[in-house]
Design a protein around this motif. Structure first.
Motif, mmCIF file in Angstrom:
data_model
loop_
_atom_site.group_PDB
_atom_site.id
_atom_site.type_symbol
_atom_site.label_atom_id
_atom_site.label_comp_id
_atom_site.label_asym_id
_atom_site.label_seq_id
_atom_site.Cartn_x
_atom_site.Cartn_y
_atom_site.Cartn_z
ATOM 1 N N VAL A 42 6.509 15.052 8.660
ATOM 2 C CA VAL A 42 7.951 14.948 8.855
ATOM 3 C C VAL A 42 8.330 15.439 10.249
ATOM 4 O O VAL A 42 8.185 16.608 10.555
ATOM 5 C CB VAL A 42 8.738 15.700 7.756
ATOM 6 N N PRO A 43 8.785 14.526 11.109
ATOM 7 C CA PRO A 43 9.281 14.958 12.422
ATOM 8 C C PRO A 43 10.727 15.442 12.301
ATOM 9 O O PRO A 43 11.477 14.967 11.450
ATOM 10 C CB PRO A 43 9.201 13.686 13.268
ATOM 11 N N LEU A 44 11.099 16.385 13.134
ATOM 12 C CA LEU A 44 12.477 16.880 13.140
ATOM 13 C C LEU A 44 13.281 16.076 14.159
ATOM 14 O O LEU A 44 12.996 16.120 15.355
ATOM 15 C CB LEU A 44 12.518 18.362 13.506
ATOM 16 N N PRO A 45 14.271 15.315 13.698
ATOM 17 C CA PRO A 45 15.070 14.541 14.654
ATOM 18 C C PRO A 45 15.974 15.467 15.476
ATOM 19 O O PRO A 45 16.428 16.495 14.977
ATOM 20 C CB PRO A 45 15.889 13.611 13.765
ATOM 21 N N ALA A 46 16.204 15.100 16.713
ATOM 22 C CA ALA A 46 17.005 15.945 17.602
ATOM 23 C C ALA A 46 18.482 15.965 17.201
ATOM 24 O O ALA A 46 19.097 17.018 17.154
ATOM 25 C CB ALA A 46 16.865 15.457 19.043
ATOM 26 N N ASP A 47 19.036 14.813 16.908
ATOM 27 C CA ASP A 47 20.484 14.731 16.665
ATOM 28 C C ASP A 47 20.800 13.894 15.439
ATOM 29 O O ASP A 47 21.497 12.886 15.523
ATOM 30 C CB ASP A 47 21.181 14.118 17.885
ATOM 31 N N ALA A 48 20.295 14.315 14.296
ATOM 32 C CA ALA A 48 20.557 13.570 13.067
ATOM 33 C C ALA A 48 20.656 14.537 11.901
ATOM 34 O O ALA A 48 20.150 15.647 11.953
ATOM 35 C CB ALA A 48 19.449 12.554 12.820
ATOM 36 N N MET A 49 21.324 14.083 10.844
ATOM 37 C CA MET A 49 21.488 14.933 9.669
ATOM 38 C C MET A 49 20.507 14.559 8.562
ATOM 39 O O MET A 49 20.604 15.058 7.465
ATOM 40 C CB MET A 49 22.917 14.830 9.139
ATOM 41 N N TYR A 50 19.577 13.672 8.858
ATOM 42 C CA TYR A 50 18.658 13.172 7.845
ATOM 43 C C TYR A 50 17.225 13.309 8.336
ATOM 44 O O TYR A 50 16.973 13.600 9.506
ATOM 45 C CB TYR A 50 18.956 11.698 7.545
ATOM 46 N N LEU A 51 16.284 13.099 7.423
ATOM 47 C CA LEU A 51 14.859 13.129 7.745
ATOM 48 C C LEU A 51 14.207 11.851 7.249
ATOM 49 O O LEU A 51 14.569 11.327 6.200
ATOM 50 C CB LEU A 51 14.165 14.306 7.045
ATOM 51 N N PHE A 52 13.254 11.380 7.996
ATOM 52 C CA PHE A 52 12.349 10.340 7.528
ATOM 53 C C PHE A 52 10.979 10.988 7.467
ATOM 54 O O PHE A 52 10.514 11.548 8.461
ATOM 55 C CB PHE A 52 12.307 9.144 8.495
ATOM 56 N N PHE A 53 10.355 10.951 6.308
ATOM 57 C CA PHE A 53 9.033 11.566 6.205
ATOM 58 C C PHE A 53 8.020 10.547 5.705
ATOM 59 O O PHE A 53 8.367 9.526 5.145
ATOM 60 C CB PHE A 53 9.066 12.799 5.303
ATOM 61 N N ARG A 54 6.766 10.861 5.951
ATOM 62 C CA ARG A 54 5.673 9.983 5.563
ATOM 63 C C ARG A 54 4.761 10.740 4.610
ATOM 64 O O ARG A 54 4.459 11.909 4.825
ATOM 65 C CB ARG A 54 4.878 9.571 6.807
ATOM 66 N N VAL A 55 4.347 10.068 3.560
ATOM 67 C CA VAL A 55 3.375 10.634 2.625
ATOM 68 C C VAL A 55 2.017 10.065 3.005
ATOM 69 O O VAL A 55 1.810 8.852 2.966
ATOM 70 C CB VAL A 55 3.725 10.274 1.161
ATOM 71 N N ARG A 56 1.107 10.939 3.411
ATOM 72 C CA ARG A 56 -0.228 10.486 3.802
ATOM 73 C C ARG A 56 -0.899 9.761 2.637
ATOM 74 O O ARG A 56 -0.852 10.209 1.502
ATOM 75 C CB ARG A 56 -1.091 11.663 4.230
#
Length: 81
Positions: A42-56
């Motif tokens: 899961v990368p931390l976005p600089a200017d967003a209120m949401y997350l996009f994560f990846r399941v290996r």
């Protein structure tokens, strides 16, 4: 309607700042918790209120979500996918 517009102009910034802070705190908490799981990227976005994560190891997230929904859904609880 005009009175509501005046309130928004005069007091809207404080509400906006409070809302942004609340969303950021929620996002940061989720980022921290997901980051402890070894199979989640899961990368931390600089200017967003949401997350996009990846399941290996998961190649088709749509198929996974459909299977998960089918496994836990009660009749009428979930919209058709």
């Amino acid at each position: 309607m005009q009175k509501a517009g005046l309130v928004a102009v005069n007091q809207g910034e404080a509400v906006r700042q409070e809302t942004v802070a609340c969303f950021q705190a929620s996002r940061d908490y989720l980022y921290q918790r997901l980051g402890t799981l070894p199979y989640i990227e899961v990368p931390l976005p600089a200017d967003a209120m949401y997350l996009f994560f990846r399941v290996r190891g998961l190649d088709d997230s749509l198929a996974f979500c459909k299977a998960l929904a089918a496994k836990v859904a009660c009749d009428g609880a979930l919209p058709a996918l």
